[in-house]
Motif scaffolding. Structure first.
Motif, PDB file in Angstrom:
ATOM      1  N   GLY A   1       0.819  -1.214   0.000  1.00 46.63           N
ATOM      2  CA  GLY A   1       0.000   0.000   0.000  1.00 46.63           C
ATOM      3  C   GLY A   1       0.851   1.261   0.000  1.00 46.63           C
ATOM      4  N   LEU A   2       1.941   1.234   0.773  1.00 51.86           N
ATOM      5  CA  LEU A   2       2.829   2.394   0.786  1.00 51.86           C
ATOM      6  C   LEU A   2       3.454   2.628  -0.581  1.00 51.86           C
ATOM      7  N   ILE A   3       3.864   1.531  -1.230  1.00 52.01           N
ATOM      8  CA  ILE A   3       4.456   1.669  -2.570  1.00 52.01           C
ATOM      9  C   ILE A   3       3.435   2.238  -3.549  1.00 52.01           C
TER      10      ILE A   3
ATOM     11  N   VAL B   1       3.063   5.890  -2.890  1.00 56.55           N
ATOM     12  CA  VAL B   1       4.200   6.649  -3.422  1.00 56.55           C
ATOM     13  C   VAL B   1       4.092   6.800  -4.929  1.00 56.55           C
ATOM     14  N   GLU B   2       3.736   5.705  -5.599  1.00 57.76           N
ATOM     15  CA  GLU B   2       3.611   5.775  -7.056  1.00 57.76           C
ATOM     16  C   GLU B   2       2.482   6.721  -7.464  1.00 57.76           C
ATOM     17  N   LYS B   3       1.354   6.650  -6.723  1.00 52.39           N
ATOM     18  CA  LYS B   3       0.235   7.530  -7.055  1.00 52.39           C
ATOM     19  C   LYS B   3       0.582   8.991  -6.811  1.00 52.39           C
TER      20      LYS B   3
ATOM     21  N   GLU C   1       0.058  16.003 -20.088  1.00 55.33           N
ATOM     22  CA  GLU C   1       0.509  14.831 -20.846  1.00 55.33           C
ATOM     23  C   GLU C   1       1.449  13.958 -20.034  1.00 55.33           C
ATOM     24  N   GLY C   2       1.630  14.277 -18.745  1.00 58.22           N
ATOM     25  CA  GLY C   2       2.565  13.510 -17.928  1.00 58.22           C
ATOM     26  C   GLY C   2       2.123  12.082 -17.709  1.00 58.22           C
ATOM     27  N   GLU C   3       0.800  11.860 -17.596  1.00 58.81           N
ATOM     28  CA  GLU C   3       0.330  10.495 -17.352  1.00 58.81           C
ATOM     29  C   GLU C   3       0.632   9.599 -18.534  1.00 58.81           C
TER      30      GLU C   3
END
Length: 286
Positions: free
Chosen positions: A72-74, A77-79, A91-93
């Motif tokens: 969940g922490l990872i 962090v990614e989100k 356009e970053g996504e």
């Protein structure tokens, strides 16, 4: 098998400590059942309920929950990273997705490792992560050195233990064991010691008697001193004898000896007068 509720109540009335233990066990089972319900829903598989199963399920639940927390922490962090990049550029996504799609399996593993390190080290700063990894490497090296020293000391202790065990085995060998008649020998030595002590006292008494008798006789120092005195008297006697030898020609009669002595004195005076006259004549001739 687990105790029934009736057994638990009856036991609790007579043993408070066992009641507390059973309450803790009941809480553990409740936690395990809650975790199993999350995993399987209402269709929880049947299993034997005993202490070993409870401990195994508790361990599995703890590990699983820790893994879920890390995952969940990872994801968070990614989100957060994705939302930050998307907020900066729309356009970053798409770029992020394209970047992820271009990663190989090894790249994904490296990225997951980096994310896991950030979660474990509680930092999203790469510089801080590197510093912390360096610190952990240094700590690991120090611990490794301490472990090597500990192993060396342990090996030395084991070697010394082996040596002492061999020495102990050697001391327990037959040639170090006392003879079977050691009691008889000890008794005989004790009797001999008593006899020797009695003899020693007797000899000491005899020696004291001999010393008391010998103390009245002249010692070597006394004899040496007397010999020196005798030698001095002999030298004195020689000198006196030499002086008396000049009077050997005198008669034994005192009057005759006195008359002869007076004649010798008269001759001495005549010779003295002649000597003086000779000196005077020599002086006149000069």
């Amino acid at each position: 098998m687990m105790d029934s509720p009736g057994d638990w109540t009856a036991t609790a009335l007579f043993s408070p400590s066992k009641a507390r233990a059973q309450q803790a066990q009941a809480r553990d089972w409740a936690s395990v059942e809650s975790w199993l319900a999350k995993q399987y829903g209402k269709k929880i598989p049947a299993f034997e309920r005993n202490e070993e199963t409870l401990q195994a399920l508790l361990t599995l639940a703890t590990v699983n929950e820790d893994a879920d927390d890390q995952r969940g922490l990872i994801e968070r962090v990614e989100k957060s990273a994705l939302s930050a990049s998307t907020a900066q550029r729309p356009e970053g996504e798409d770029a992020y997705r394209n970047l992820l799609d271009s990663f190989s399996k090894h790249d994904h593993e490296a990225l997951d490792a980096l994310a896991g390190a950030a979660v474990l080290l509680d930092s999203s700063n790469c510089t801080r992560i590197c510093d912390r990894l360096c610190e952990l490497s240094a700590e690991r090296f120090e611990l490794s050195e301490q472990l090597d020293r500990t192993n060396a000391q342990n090996a030395a202790i084991k070697s010394e233990q082996s040596r002492l065990e061999r020495l102990l085995a050697e001391l327990r060998a037959d040639h170090f064991q006392p003879p079977p008649n050691v009691l008889e020998q000890t008794a005989e030595w004790s009797r001999s010691t008593k006899q020797l002590k009695a003899k020693l006292a007797e000899y000491d008494e005899r020696l004291g008697a001999i010393r008391s008798v010998a103390s009245s006789s002249p010692t070597f120092e006394d004899v040496s001193r007397l010999a020196k005195d005798v030698n001095a008297l002999q030298e004195r006697m020689k000198m006196v004898s030499t002086e008396l030898s000049a009077f050997d020609a005198l008669p034994s009669d005192p009057k005759a000896a006195r008359a002869k002595l007076e004649g010798a004195r008269k001759d001495l005076r005549d010779l003295t007068t002649q000597r003086d006259q000779l000196f005077e004549s020599l002086a006149d001739n000069d």
